[in-house]
Design an enzyme around this catalytic site. Structure first.
Site, PDB file in Angstrom:
ATOM      1  CG  HIS A 124      -5.481  29.623 -33.675  1.00 59.26           C
ATOM      2  ND1 HIS A 124      -6.315  30.441 -32.949  1.00 59.26           N
ATOM      3  CD2 HIS A 124      -6.287  28.972 -34.547  1.00 59.26           C
ATOM      4  CE1 HIS A 124      -7.558  30.280 -33.351  1.00 59.26           C
ATOM      5  NE2 HIS A 124      -7.572  29.391 -34.328  1.00 59.26           N
ATOM      6  CG  ASP A 159      -5.175  32.991 -30.921  1.00 59.45           C
ATOM      7  OD1 ASP A 159      -4.206  32.886 -31.707  1.00 59.45           O
ATOM      8  OD2 ASP A 159      -6.187  32.268 -30.971  1.00 59.45           O
ATOM      9  N   GLY A 231     -12.588  26.988 -38.966  1.00 56.64           N
ATOM     10  CA  GLY A 231     -12.477  27.833 -40.147  1.00 56.64           C
ATOM     11  C   GLY A 231     -13.039  29.223 -39.920  1.00 56.64           C
ATOM     12  CG  ASN A 232     -16.904  30.522 -38.457  1.00 50.49           C
ATOM     13  OD1 ASN A 232     -17.579  29.500 -38.451  1.00 50.49           O
ATOM     14  ND2 ASN A 232     -17.226  31.597 -39.164  1.00 50.49           N
ATOM     15  CB  SER A 233     -10.103  30.507 -36.125  1.00 49.16           C
ATOM     16  OG  SER A 233     -10.483  29.532 -35.200  1.00 49.16           O
ATOM     17  N   GLY A 289       4.227  38.924 -10.766  1.00 47.43           N
ATOM     18  CA  GLY A 289       5.102  37.853 -10.310  1.00 47.43           C
ATOM     19  C   GLY A 289       4.509  37.065  -9.163  1.00 47.43           C
ATOM     20  CB  VAL A 290       1.577  36.572  -7.475  1.00 51.10           C
ATOM     21  CG1 VAL A 290       2.242  37.624  -6.617  1.00 51.10           C
ATOM     22  CG2 VAL A 290       0.507  37.199  -8.375  1.00 51.10           C
ATOM     23  CB  ILE A 292      -3.395  34.083  -8.312  1.00 55.99           C
ATOM     24  CG1 ILE A 292      -3.470  34.055  -9.841  1.00 55.99           C
ATOM     25  CG2 ILE A 292      -2.599  35.279  -7.831  1.00 55.99           C
ATOM     26  CD1 ILE A 292      -4.041  35.304 -10.464  1.00 55.99           C
TER      27      ILE A 292
END
Length: 507
Positions: A124, A159, A231-233, A289-290, A292
């Site tokens: 991101h 991410d 900004g720490n991301s 493919g469920v 939950i």
């Protein structure tokens, strides 16, 4: 005030109990241990590796932590009355009939993982939203030296992103450690660029490991109270040996600033994905493919099952891996390939980390009886495909409206559309082989809204031509504009099966 008085009263009792224990055991009152643990606290505190100062460690690690900034071109709407009856009063000043753009920037952190300049950060930090185009990435070293960087690969699900600094020199770097060895209470330091303040160091402890903060397939974090802010991301979370045990990713905060609840992607999750991105390989994940649901108290009581164990299967995708294995709606999956399904290790997380094509045992409970089925794990679809495969509730509020997209259809018709899939067709009560575009949202200020179009309607044709893909409708809109037409004739299948033609004016 009663709960407060009760807590203080309980604390007092514990302190008094500690004093009594001193008389019996001979150990200091402050050195109590767990009731069933015979070790003395003096044998485990302080733990080796907790320094009197973090200065030496910081000095060693900081040269490999960088600031990452991007330059983006964002499309903007310069007419504040666009899509309303007052649009013509404002006119097209400065637009010349063309979309206007502005320059934008993003700031984040990252760290170098090799001497030739490969950098890890969050997806991101470097991936613009759907209204922007990425034009440039700049990596700034702690000494202020700037380098242009190439985007090597991104993975939205985890991410994560990998960059390559465009420079022929040797760089300082750090290495991934083993986050699986991390325990709650271990010392950590975070280095990054919060609010653009380069080279900021904060310290704290690991508050929790494998924290589930939202339910995504890779939503498993190390939680820390080391101060993490905007900004720490993408910056590193280090252990006391200087290893990267996590990549700072998110915070929980009612104020927007740090309140001591920060999250980092565990190194054990990140490192294999980073290596694949660096090598240019496709990231493949397992998929059953469920849909939950966690086992909450009500479900546990109704099924007679233990709490905080297993997940309830709501729906099964036809002809998917789960369907072929015989899993049914109403089953409770309690283990995947020998690993228990819990709040920390959810079904989605466990399956996503299994290589597609692998055959695994799945233990489940059906009608109160345990049974085991064998499933061949499928390949997880892309995020866009998953979005389209999600349960389509025609009465639900759309997650994003037309005003947040820069697509031609949203701009000209005020409609957000998606490609029809057999699953969506079933949810709308339409034939599974029906082709068309499903309306996901309608701009209330558009002519389409005034004509009564709504979420869940299906566009079958535009100007008498079939529209099976989004590009089909975009081409017809472009042709209509080039021919001087002010509207497009849509044939719509309404919810309930009736079809009708609607002339929708272009904006």
């Amino acid at each position: 005030m009663k709960p407060v008085r009760y807590v203080y009263g309980l604390s007092t009792a514990l302190l008094l109990g500690g004093a009594t224990a001193t008389l019996v055991t001979g150990f200091p009152a402050g050195a109590q241990v767990a009731q069933n643990d015979e070790r003395q606290m003096s044998q485990v505190v302080p733990r080796a590796g907790a320094p009197a100062s973090f200065a030496d460690l910081t000095e060693q690690l900081q040269p490999a932590v960088v600031n990452i900034s991007t330059r983006q071109r964002v499309q903007v709407q310069t007419n504040p009355f666009a899509g309303t009856p007052f649009a013509e009063l404002f006119g097209n000043r400065g637009q010349n009939g063309q979309p206007q753009t502005r320059e934008a920037q993003s700031l984040g952190s990252g760290f170098i993982i090799s001497s030739d300049g490969y950098v890890v950060t969050n997806n991101h930090v470097v991936s613009p939203n759907n209204r922007a185009t990425l034009e440039e990435i700049t990596v700034t070293m702690p000494d202020g030296t700037e380098y242009e960087a190439e985007l090597v690969g991104t993975d939205a699900a985890s991410d994560l992103a990998v960059l390559k600094i465009q420079a022929n020199r040797t760089f300082p770097f750090v290495e991934f450690g083993r986050s699986g060895d991390v325990r709650a209470g271990d010392w950590v330091i975070a280095i990054g660029n919060p609010f653009g303040l380069g080279g900021t160091v904060t310290s704290g402890i690991v508050s929790a490991v494998l924290r589930n903060a939202g339910g995504g397939a890779y939503d498993r974090y190390i939680q820390t109270d080391a101060s993490i802010n905007r900004g720490n991301s993408g910056g590193p979370l280090f252990d006391m040996q200087g290893n990267v045990i996590g990549i700072n990713n998110a915070i929980i905060s009612p104020t927007g600033g740090s309140v001591g609840i920060g999250f980092a992607i565990p190194a054990d999750v990140a490192a294999p994905i980073v290596e694949q991105l660096r090598a240019g390989e496709e990231i493949e994940r397992g998929f059953l493919g469920v849909s939950i649901q966690p086992i909450n108290d009500d479900l546990a009581d109704s099924l007679g099952l233990p709490r905080n164990r297993g997940e309830f299967v709501q729906t099964v995708q036809p002809d998917g891996a789960a369907d072929r294995a015989g899993i049914r709606p109403g089953d409770v999956v309690i283990s995947i390939d020998g690993q228990a399904v819990t709040e920390e290790q959810t079904l989605s997380f466990l399956v996503a980390n299994i290589t597609p094509g692998t055959r695994i045992p799945i233990e489940l409970v059906r009608d109160g009886e345990r049974r085991t089925v064998q499933a061949t794990v499928g390949k997880r679809p892309s995020e866009e495909e998953l979005r389209q495969q999600q349960m389509f509730d025609p009465d639900a509020e759309p997650e994003t409206g037309p005003e947040t997209s820069d697509g031609l259809i949203e701009e000209k018709l005020g409609l957000q559309v998606m490609t029809m899939t057999p699953q969506i067709a079933r949810q709308l009560g339409a034939d599974e082989d029906l082709t068309g575009l499903v309306i996901g949202a309608v701009d209330p200020n558009a002519d389409a809204a005034r004509k009564g179009l709504r979420r869940g309607d299906i566009i079958l044709t535009a100007n008498y031509r079939a529209v099976a893909q989004i590009a089909d409708l975009e081409a017809i809109i472009a042709e209509a504009e080039a021919g001087g037409r002010d509207a497009v004739l849509l044939r719509i299948q309404r919810r309930g099966g009736q079809t009708a033609y609607f002339p929708i004016r272009l904006r």
